[in-house]
Motif scaffolding. Structure first.
Motif, PDB file in Angstrom:
ATOM      1  N   HIS A  37     -91.165 -79.649   4.285  1.00  0.00           N
ATOM      2  CA  HIS A  37     -91.668 -78.324   4.653  1.00  0.00           C
ATOM      3  C   HIS A  37     -92.318 -78.365   6.024  1.00  0.00           C
ATOM      4  N   ARG A  38     -92.196 -77.255   6.731  1.00  0.00           N
ATOM      5  CA  ARG A  38     -92.834 -77.146   8.034  1.00  0.00           C
ATOM      6  C   ARG A  38     -93.116 -75.691   8.348  1.00  0.00           C
ATOM      7  N   ALA A  39     -94.050 -75.506   9.264  1.00  0.00           N
ATOM      8  CA  ALA A  39     -94.307 -74.188   9.833  1.00  0.00           C
ATOM      9  C   ALA A  39     -93.792 -74.207  11.266  1.00  0.00           C
ATOM     10  N   ILE A  40     -93.074 -73.162  11.657  1.00  0.00           N
ATOM     11  CA  ILE A  40     -92.569 -73.062  13.027  1.00  0.00           C
ATOM     12  C   ILE A  40     -93.517 -72.160  13.808  1.00  0.00           C
ATOM     13  N   LEU A  41     -94.055 -72.705  14.893  1.00  0.00           N
ATOM     14  CA  LEU A  41     -95.072 -72.031  15.696  1.00  0.00           C
ATOM     15  C   LEU A  41     -94.511 -71.688  17.067  1.00  0.00           C
ATOM     16  N   GLU A  42     -95.058 -70.679  17.660  1.00  0.00           N
ATOM     17  CA  GLU A  42     -94.687 -70.299  19.020  1.00  0.00           C
ATOM     18  C   GLU A  42     -95.947 -70.301  19.874  1.00  0.00           C
ATOM     19  N   ILE A  43     -95.888 -70.997  21.035  1.00  0.00           N
ATOM     20  CA  ILE A  43     -97.024 -71.067  21.965  1.00  0.00           C
ATOM     21  C   ILE A  43     -96.530 -70.607  23.337  1.00  0.00           C
ATOM     22  N   ASP A  44     -97.246 -69.664  23.935  1.00  0.00           N
ATOM     23  CA  ASP A  44     -96.763 -68.998  25.141  1.00  0.00           C
ATOM     24  C   ASP A  44     -96.945 -69.822  26.407  1.00  0.00           C
ATOM     25  N   GLU A  45     -97.989 -70.665  26.457  1.00  0.00           N
ATOM     26  CA  GLU A  45     -98.249 -71.405  27.695  1.00  0.00           C
ATOM     27  C   GLU A  45     -99.002 -72.688  27.384  1.00  0.00           C
ATOM     28  N   PRO A  46     -98.921 -73.660  28.289  1.00  0.00           N
ATOM     29  CA  PRO A  46     -99.648 -74.908  28.077  1.00  0.00           C
ATOM     30  C   PRO A  46    -101.149 -74.636  27.964  1.00  0.00           C
ATOM     31  N   ALA A  47    -101.821 -75.513  27.201  1.00  0.00           N
ATOM     32  CA  ALA A  47    -103.256 -75.337  27.012  1.00  0.00           C
ATOM     33  C   ALA A  47    -103.875 -76.652  26.571  1.00  0.00           C
ATOM     34  N   GLU A  48    -105.167 -76.799  26.856  1.00  0.00           N
ATOM     35  CA  GLU A  48    -105.893 -77.981  26.407  1.00  0.00           C
ATOM     36  C   GLU A  48    -105.985 -78.004  24.884  1.00  0.00           C
ATOM     37  N   ALA A  49    -106.137 -76.818  24.326  1.00  0.00           N
ATOM     38  CA  ALA A  49    -106.236 -76.732  22.872  1.00  0.00           C
ATOM     39  C   ALA A  49    -105.671 -75.402  22.410  1.00  0.00           C
ATOM     40  N   VAL A  50    -105.099 -75.435  21.221  1.00  0.00           N
ATOM     41  CA  VAL A  50    -104.511 -74.249  20.614  1.00  0.00           C
ATOM     42  C   VAL A  50    -105.072 -74.119  19.205  1.00  0.00           C
ATOM     43  N   SER A  51    -105.337 -72.900  18.800  1.00  0.00           N
ATOM     44  CA  SER A  51    -105.866 -72.641  17.462  1.00  0.00           C
ATOM     45  C   SER A  51    -104.745 -72.131  16.543  1.00  0.00           C
ATOM     46  N   LEU A  52    -104.810 -72.576  15.323  1.00  0.00           N
ATOM     47  CA  LEU A  52    -103.868 -72.107  14.303  1.00  0.00           C
ATOM     48  C   LEU A  52    -104.651 -71.762  13.047  1.00  0.00           C
ATOM     49  N   ASP A  53    -104.441 -70.577  12.542  1.00  0.00           N
ATOM     50  CA  ASP A  53    -105.121 -70.147  11.310  1.00  0.00           C
ATOM     51  C   ASP A  53    -104.090 -69.381  10.481  1.00  0.00           C
ATOM     52  N   TYR A 104     -92.990 -75.084  18.403  1.00  0.00           N
ATOM     53  CA  TYR A 104     -93.581 -76.293  17.836  1.00  0.00           C
ATOM     54  C   TYR A 104     -93.346 -76.312  16.328  1.00  0.00           C
ATOM     55  N   PHE A 105     -93.113 -77.526  15.821  1.00  0.00           N
ATOM     56  CA  PHE A 105     -92.901 -77.717  14.396  1.00  0.00           C
ATOM     57  C   PHE A 105     -94.107 -78.421  13.793  1.00  0.00           C
ATOM     58  N   PHE A 106     -94.704 -77.786  12.801  1.00  0.00           N
ATOM     59  CA  PHE A 106     -95.894 -78.318  12.130  1.00  0.00           C
ATOM     60  C   PHE A 106     -95.459 -78.833  10.750  1.00  0.00           C
ATOM     61  N   TYR A 107     -95.386 -80.160  10.622  1.00  0.00           N
ATOM     62  CA  TYR A 107     -95.007 -80.803   9.365  1.00  0.00           C
ATOM     63  C   TYR A 107     -96.277 -81.180   8.607  1.00  0.00           C
ATOM     64  N   TYR A 108     -96.401 -80.708   7.396  1.00  0.00           N
ATOM     65  CA  TYR A 108     -97.656 -80.922   6.683  1.00  0.00           C
ATOM     66  C   TYR A 108     -97.498 -81.660   5.348  1.00  0.00           C
ATOM     67  N   LEU A 109     -96.266 -82.191   5.093  1.00  0.00           N
ATOM     68  CA  LEU A 109     -96.062 -82.977   3.869  1.00  0.00           C
ATOM     69  C   LEU A 109     -95.209 -84.223   4.142  1.00  0.00           C
ATOM     70  N   PRO A 110     -95.477 -84.976   5.208  1.00  0.00           N
ATOM     71  CA  PRO A 110     -94.663 -86.162   5.484  1.00  0.00           C
ATOM     72  C   PRO A 110     -94.918 -87.270   4.461  1.00  0.00           C
ATOM     73  N   TYR A 111     -93.896 -88.073   4.194  1.00  0.00           N
ATOM     74  CA  TYR A 111     -94.041 -89.131   3.196  1.00  0.00           C
ATOM     75  C   TYR A 111     -93.170 -90.332   3.563  1.00  0.00           C
ATOM     76  N   ASP A 112     -93.406 -91.431   2.860  1.00  0.00           N
ATOM     77  CA  ASP A 112     -92.603 -92.647   3.017  1.00  0.00           C
ATOM     78  C   ASP A 112     -91.280 -92.468   2.296  1.00  0.00           C
ATOM     79  N   VAL A 113     -90.209 -92.698   3.002  1.00  0.00           N
ATOM     80  CA  VAL A 113     -88.876 -92.581   2.420  1.00  0.00           C
ATOM     81  C   VAL A 113     -88.511 -93.908   1.761  1.00  0.00           C
ATOM     82  N   GLN A 114     -87.977 -93.825   0.563  1.00  0.00           N
ATOM     83  CA  GLN A 114     -87.559 -95.016  -0.174  1.00  0.00           C
ATOM     84  C   GLN A 114     -86.049 -94.949  -0.336  1.00  0.00           C
TER      85      GLN A 114
END
Length: 980
Positions: A37-53, A104-114
């Motif tokens: 699973h992932r969330a697909i994000l869009e960011i308009d310009e470079p930045a030191e920090a970006v907020s996501l809520d 940007y792709f936000f992956y929030y359930l990465p795991y070890d593949v067996q």
């Protein structure tokens, strides 16, 4: 007012939570280690920090304990992630520096593949390292942090998707919903396309739609139509949920209420008996009610309307108006060819194969005289106490006296009356059953005895104390003739020559034993009121209270000059007046059938799990039967062969063109997560799917979440892994589904039988399977595999199956180079029971296996042992072994022996020539001489030739003189042809 409330609620919800995000499935599979699973994000310009809520509405446990990975579409990974608030409802964080605008792709359930098979023993990646402190300090000073826009939530595949039924409602939304709807419970009708998945949450979908008292659907004629009602206990616990149906009417035409079924409130058990289920629902939980509508083929088209009433003991009933539009199309297969229709749920209540007729090839039970019964080559005479006094198998008497059930108190052995109030409960060709009573001064026995046409006998005795009494012991005593009781297994022993004395307790799966020889024997199993199948590592039922008696019970053997007595005892206990104990045991007379030697030597097996298609050279070697295991492209999913039906059908068709039979792996012990009906089965509680602590492969953790036990795992590179869960122990309606599914597979895919791998159902189910196979496609075969590491002697545990099997493969974990000849004969070969088998572990032992007519299966082998059976098969064909008479070293009068007891000889006698299989069962080389009964062989001793043909990786070509000594290496042997 209801509609105004919905509008007010929806407006409140829309304003408070913003626009609804999009949910999609990726067009291509991203790397599996990033999670599903992932969330697909869009960011308009470079930045030191970006907020996501974002509101990610997750059902899985502890989202804060998984790693977060954020990657730009170019592949650049974001270095710092600062978690502000993470729970199941919301994810608020900042991340950066973001050096590029874009996706940007936000992956929030990465795991070890067996990447293997077996049991998944890895898990999710631990949370990422804390953000760099310098970066974190900069972000706190930066008041103009940019915001990332959520474009969509995306799953790696459609099978992984949470949408829409696993996207949770927020607590605030549930509170608002329950403020508007004050009913004790809410009902949410659902189409079968959207199985209700969550039992402790409601989906956001229900918040948006609101509860409803209306259901509309479309169906075809002759369809078994499925729908759902989701009952949400929003206000309080609900007691004893039930449903009631009216007829569905279209003018004067109706579908009767009897055509509607709720699978959650009752059904038909695996033995044909109807039952009801009590449904209690805790506050805050959901109970899906799966409803089936049996639509006739000749029904008139149109709209059919009726009502389903949902009731609870402690709540006001609610009526759901149901309307089904039935079109003109006749659905020939009831809907079974399309998994999403869930029409096969009706299989749960099937009685297919349940009757009281004999299975093939057994003849009906015959009454030969007073208390004398015959069943296909066997006879039984009952003694005056109602227990067997004689078992005769083709002229061999087994018993040295009557079987005895002995009750002993402090005053001595109880003297019971002869059977009284005798009743004939059943008198059918395949089964006869009688009941009786007996009394003593302290006890009453209520007994039921059953005999079946294949030589199976069962006794169930209810022992009732007529007064308070001290019970010193209760025993079952089976007196064998000593000349018959040559071998045994069970009672804590492997296959072995019967010892003069032996004691055993209940530690380990020692609930059964067998004693006898290859001409006649008895298998006996001890049971209690809750018997539900063989003892296995996954399904070990509780020991029977009566026999076990807090481990005071046990087994022992006593012998004298003429008798070998097997004794099961229960030990001492006190009994109160009126107290009852149930003592049950089953017996099976062996051999269960005549050995089919021709099949053993001509029906050769190919069994290769991952690459099941045999090569042409394998077919030329005589392969006739192909076992299609699971975990390959033709049968990918364990115990659910209804997903890749087209590819399996193609596989079977191609092999049928080449003259092969195809048997498939299809059993019950565990069930794949790809099972279409898994959510419907879960709604049945633990009737079918077993309970457990959860865990295992991430898909299970993300979707089933809790209340299951992970089992077999098979990784696939091109899709989500096949991750099974354990089925519930004991009997369940899945047996009914399984048997109907087998018939469907025979009819639709044209399979030729089953390959069973450690199963838990009892003989009644195997008997149903046998009848369904014989009735649907005569010639189908059943092949049983087991592992001695699981069951501590599979021949003991599965003996009750033997009347219905064609082949054994008892080989996994067997140590062929350490086993005694008795162990080979009794536990592996199948010969004492009227069956034969193949070798497995490490490729077996080619030399010793030949004494029992066994080779390994293509292409089983190991690096240490060259086990290719084809060179031996070549000799079989040249000798025409399928036409030969097999005379084993275990016979009373073997035709060829040696001067060394550790070197055995089996003779294959065939029209003027003889093949000797000589095997050295010791760990030392031997030099032996042969003792040959030429007259019995039908060969003249003059000018006799003894030739060992060359067999690749087995023996060199060699000629022996008649009296020549023969050298045999440890645990090896020779194949020698004798002819004039």
């Amino acid at each position: 007012m209801r509609y105004i409330a919905i509008i007010i609620f929806f407006l409140f919800y829309s304003c408070s939570e913003g626009e609804q995000p999009k949910y999609s499935v990726s067009d291509t599979l991203w790397p599996e280690n990033l999670g599903n699973h992932r969330a697909i994000l869009e960011i308009d310009e470079p930045a030191e920090a970006v907020s996501l809520d974002i509101l990610w509405r997750r059902h899985d446990r502890a989202p804060e304990q998984k790693r977060f990975i954020i990657i730009h579409e170019s592949g650049d990974k974001v270095k710092n992630i600062n978690r502000i608030h993470v729970d199941n409802e919301r994810c608020h964080l900042t991340f950066g520096p973001v050096e590029k605008a874009g996706k940007y792709f936000f992956y929030y359930l990465p795991y070890d593949v067996q990447e293997n098979y077996g049991f998944y023993n890895k898990g999710y990646l631990k949370p990422e390292e804390a953000p760099d402190q310098n970066w974190l300090g900069k972000t706190k000073k930066n008041e103009n942090i940019k915001k990332a826009r959520l474009q969509e939530f995306q799953s790696r595949s459609s099978f992984d998707s949470f949408y829409p039924m696993e996207v949770i409602a927020l607590q605030s939304e549930k509170d608002s919903l329950l403020d508007i709807y004050k009913n004790d419970f809410l009902v949410f009708p659902e189409d079968r396309k959207y199985p209700i998945r969550m039992l402790d949450e409601i989906p956001q979908k229900w918040v948006l739609s609101g509860p409803s008292n209306q259901f509309e659907g479309e169906a075809h004629k002759n369809e078994y139509y499925a729908l759902q009602l989701g009952v949400y206990a929003g206000q309080k616990d609900l007691s004893d949920l039930k449903v009631e149906f009216t007829s569905l009417k279209n003018g004067n035409v109706k579908i009767p209420a009897s055509s509607l079924t709720c699978f959650n409130t009752g059904g038909t058990d695996p033995y044909g008996k109807p039952f009801t289920k009590r449904l209690d629902l805790e506050k805050g939980n959901v109970q899906p009610l799966w409803i089936g509508v049996d639509i006739p083929e000749d029904v008139q088209s149109g709209k059919y309307s009726g009502e389903i009433t949902v009731l609870a003991e402690n709540a006001a009933p609610q009526k759901i108006n149901i309307q089904i539009k039935i079109g003109d199309v006749i659905l020939a297969d009831r809907g079974d060819n399309e998994n999403w229709r869930h029409s096969r749920l009706r299989w749960l209540n099937s009685t297919l194969g349940i009757d009281e007729q004999p299975t093939k090839p057994y003849q009906p039970i015959s009454v030969l005289g007073e208390n004398e019964y015959g069943f296909t080559g066997k006879t039984m005479i009952l003694g005056e106490k109602g227990f067997p006094a004689s078992f005769d198998i083709k002229g061999t008497e087994i018993l040295n006296g009557p079987v005895a059930f002995i009750v002993e108190t402090g005053s001595g052995t109880e003297n019971f009356t002869k059977p009284q109030n005798v009743q004939l409960l059943k008198n059918k060709p395949g089964v006869m059953q009688g009941a009786w009573e007996s009394r003593s001064s302290n006890f009453k026995i209520e007994g039921v005895g059953t005999i079946e046409s294949d030589g199976y006998i069962n006794y169930k005795l209810k022992l009732k104390a007529l007064k308070k009494v001290y019970l010193k012991d209760v025993r079952l005593e089976i007196p064998f003739r000593k000349d018959v009781a040559n071998y045994m297994m069970g009672m804590g022993l492997p296959g072995i020559s019967v010892p003069k004395k032996h004691e055993a307790k209940w530690e380990g799966p020692h609930d059964s034993f067998w004693m006898g020889n290859t001409d006649a024997g008895i298998w006996c199993e001890l049971r209690g009121e809750g018997y539900s199948g063989p003892l296995l590592n996954l399904y070990r039922p509780e020991y029977p209270t009566s026999w076990f008696n807090e481990n005071k019970g046990g087994f022992r053997i006593e012998s004298n000059k003429n008798e070998m007595k097997a004794i099961v005892y229960s030990g001492s206990r006190g009994m109160e007046e009126g107290q009852e104990l149930v003592f049950e045991w089953s017996m099976l007379l062996t051999p269960v059938k005549d050995i089919n030697y021709k099949s053993q030597f001509t029906d050769r097996y190919y069994h290769n799990g991952g690459e099941p298609m045999p090569a042409e050279e394998d077919l030329k070697a005589g392969v006739k039967i192909v076992n299609l295991h699971h975990a390959n492209q033709y049968n990918p999913h364990i115990n659910y062969p209804f997903v890749a039906v087209d590819s399996m059908k193609w596989f079977v068709f191609k092999l049928h063109q080449k003259g092969q039979k195809v048997k498939i792996y299809y059993t019950i012990r565990e069930l794949t997560n790809y099972t279409t009906e898994i959510w419907a089965l879960r709604s049945l509680g633990n009737e079918i799917l077993g309970d457990g602590r959860g865990g295992g492969y991430p898909w299970l953790r993300e979707h089933l979440v809790s209340g299951y036990r992970p089992q077999w795992y098979q990784w696939f590179p091109d899709k989500s892994a096949d991750a099974s869960i354990v089925n519930a122990p004991g009997d369940s309606r899945w047996y009914n589904y399984y048997i109907e599914g087998l018939k469907w597979l025979v009819e639709k895919v044209d399979i030729d039988g089953l390959y069973l791998d450690d199963v838990s159902y009892d003989r009644r189910t195997v008997k149903r399977i046998r009848k369904v196979l014989d009735g649907t496609k005569p010639g189908c075969m059943i092949d049983l595999h087991s592992n001695t590491g699981f069951s501590k002697g599979p021949a003991t545990q599965y003996a009750e199956y033997f009347p219905y099997l064609d082949k054994l493969w008892f080989g996994e974990s067997f140590q062929y180079n350490k086993m005694s000849p008795e162990n080979w004969l009794v536990e592996v070969s199948g010969i004492p029971y009227g069956l034969m088998g193949d070798m497995l572990q490490g490729g077996g032992n080619r030399w010793l296996g030949m004494l029992f007519g066994m080779t390994t299966r293509l292409p089983w082998s190991s690096d240490k042992i060259k086990a290719d059976p084809r060179p031996v098969w070549k000799i079989w064909d040249e000798f025409q072994i399928q036409e030969a008479e097999m005379i084993g070293f275990w016979e009373d009068k073997p035709l060829v022996t040696t001067n060394d007891k550790s070197v055995k000889v089996t003779v294959y006698k065939n029209q003027g020539k003889v093949l000797l299989s000589i095997g050295n069962f010791s760990d030392s080389p031997k030099i032996i001489s042969l003792n040959i009964d030429f007259d019995a062989l039908g060969i003249k001793a003059d000018n006799v030739k003894l030739t060992a043909p060359e067999i690749e990786d087995f023996q060199p070509e060699k000629t022996f003189k008649l009296n020549q000594k023969i050298n045999i290496e440890a645990r090896k042997g020779w194949l020698i042809i004798i002819q004039n």
